[in-house]
Write an enzyme that holds these catalytic residues in place. Structure first.
Site, PDB file in Angstrom:
ATOM      1  N   SER A  86       0.818  -1.211   0.000  1.00  0.00           N
ATOM      2  CA  SER A  86       0.000   0.000   0.000  1.00  0.00           C
ATOM      3  C   SER A  86       0.858   1.270   0.000  1.00  0.00           C
ATOM      4  O   SER A  86       1.563   1.538  -0.964  1.00  0.00           O
ATOM      5  CB  SER A  86      -0.962  -0.033   1.190  1.00  0.00           C
ATOM      6  OG  SER A  86      -2.037   0.852   1.017  1.00  0.00           O
TER       7      SER A  86
ATOM      8  N   ASP B   9      -5.806  -3.968  -1.449  1.00  0.00           N
ATOM      9  CA  ASP B   9      -4.714  -3.448  -0.631  1.00  0.00           C
ATOM     10  C   ASP B   9      -3.818  -4.550  -0.038  1.00  0.00           C
ATOM     11  O   ASP B   9      -4.305  -5.498   0.570  1.00  0.00           O
ATOM     12  CB  ASP B   9      -5.317  -2.630   0.511  1.00  0.00           C
ATOM     13  CG  ASP B   9      -4.306  -1.741   1.190  1.00  0.00           C
ATOM     14  OD1 ASP B   9      -3.410  -2.271   1.859  1.00  0.00           O
ATOM     15  OD2 ASP B   9      -4.428  -0.509   1.059  1.00  0.00           O
TER      16      ASP B   9
END
Length: 272
Positions: free
Chosen positions: A43, A158
């Site tokens: 991320s 993510d």
């Protein structure tokens, strides 16, 4: 040692706006002459790690960050999807490509892997080839907020959902010494004064439950690191816009945390 030095891998964790602390970590390592041979990022860690792999310096990244305003950040993120996520992510990719073009991961200055989570398999996925902008976009696909990204037939979200700090992945890349950076070290215990009117809303419960999960996963990931860096980042009332634009001390938080581990890191690198 110069001819047979240990290879260093940097595992940069997820954490949204807190990812600015990664810049501070890299700045200190570079200043101290610590080589970075491999980077794996989840991320926010994928964003900073990928950009560093492209530019080879933190100054260019900080210049981009410092140029952002509320309006420009809103423009990057406001990209309605209406289906599996609020944001399509196209404007985010466009923003990245204005700065890095269509560079491929294979052509970066440093070996790099963007870590994502396969939504159907329920496992982590490392992307070490292909367009850097697409890999960063996929690794940053916060569920509900971003529409999942499809790469090589995988539905990706993510990276922090499965591996907040990708220590094992960067070791598998070839690192002898793994430095893990977690951005969740100052969330708990939660400070009650941050609650508006002292009430706990359903949004707060959802947010804190998610943060609890990420914090626990990050702690487990760090057990696989040789050196752990956990910056104490000011939290305050969570607001991705305000915290990102206003909280410029986050980079310095990364600097201070990294200075503390330098003696142990240099000792480890010097060992036969």
């Amino acid at each position: 040692m110069l001819n047979h030095r240990k290879k260093v891998g940097l595992a940069l964790g997820s954490g949204g706006w807190r990812g600015l602390a990664h810049l501070g970590v890299i700045k200190v390592l570079k200043k101290e002459g610590i080589p970075i041979d491999y980077i794996a990022g989840s991320s926010a860690g994928a964003l900073v790690g990928g950009l560093y792999g492209y530019f080879g310096n933190t100054e260019s990244i900080e210049k981009i960050v410092n140029s952002l305003s509320y309006r420009s950040l809103y423009g990057i993120l406001f990209d309605p999807s209406g289906k599996s996520g609020l944001i399509t992510g196209k404007k985010y990719v466009d923003f990245l490509e204005r700065h890095i073009g269509d560079v491929r991961i294979e052509d970066l200055k440093i070996k790099f892997t963007a870590v994502c989570s396969d939504l159907f398999e329920g496992s982590s996925v490392g992307i070490a080839a292909g367009k850097l902008s697409d890999a960063i976009r996929a690794s940053s696909s916060i569920p509900i907020l971003f529409k999942p990204e499809i790469i090589n037939g995988r539905l990706l979200v993510d990276g922090g959902n499965s591996v907040p700090v990708p220590t094992a992945i960067v070791r598998d890349m070839g690192a002898d010494v793994v430095i893990g950076v977690s951005l969740y070290g100052n969330i708990f215990p939660f400070k009650r004064e941050y609650l508006k009117d002292g009430e706990i809303s359903s949004v707060t419960v959802t947010k804190m439950s998610y943060q609890m999960m990420l914090s626990s996963l990050a702690e487990a990931n760090l057990r696989e690191a040789d050196i752990s860096i956990v910056p104490k980042i000011w939290e305050g009332n969570f607001n991705i816009f305000k915290n990102f634009i206003n909280n410029r001390t986050t980079v310095e938080d990364g600097v201070e945390a990294t200075k503390k581990i330098i003696p142990d890191l240099k000792k480890l690198l010097a060992e036969e």
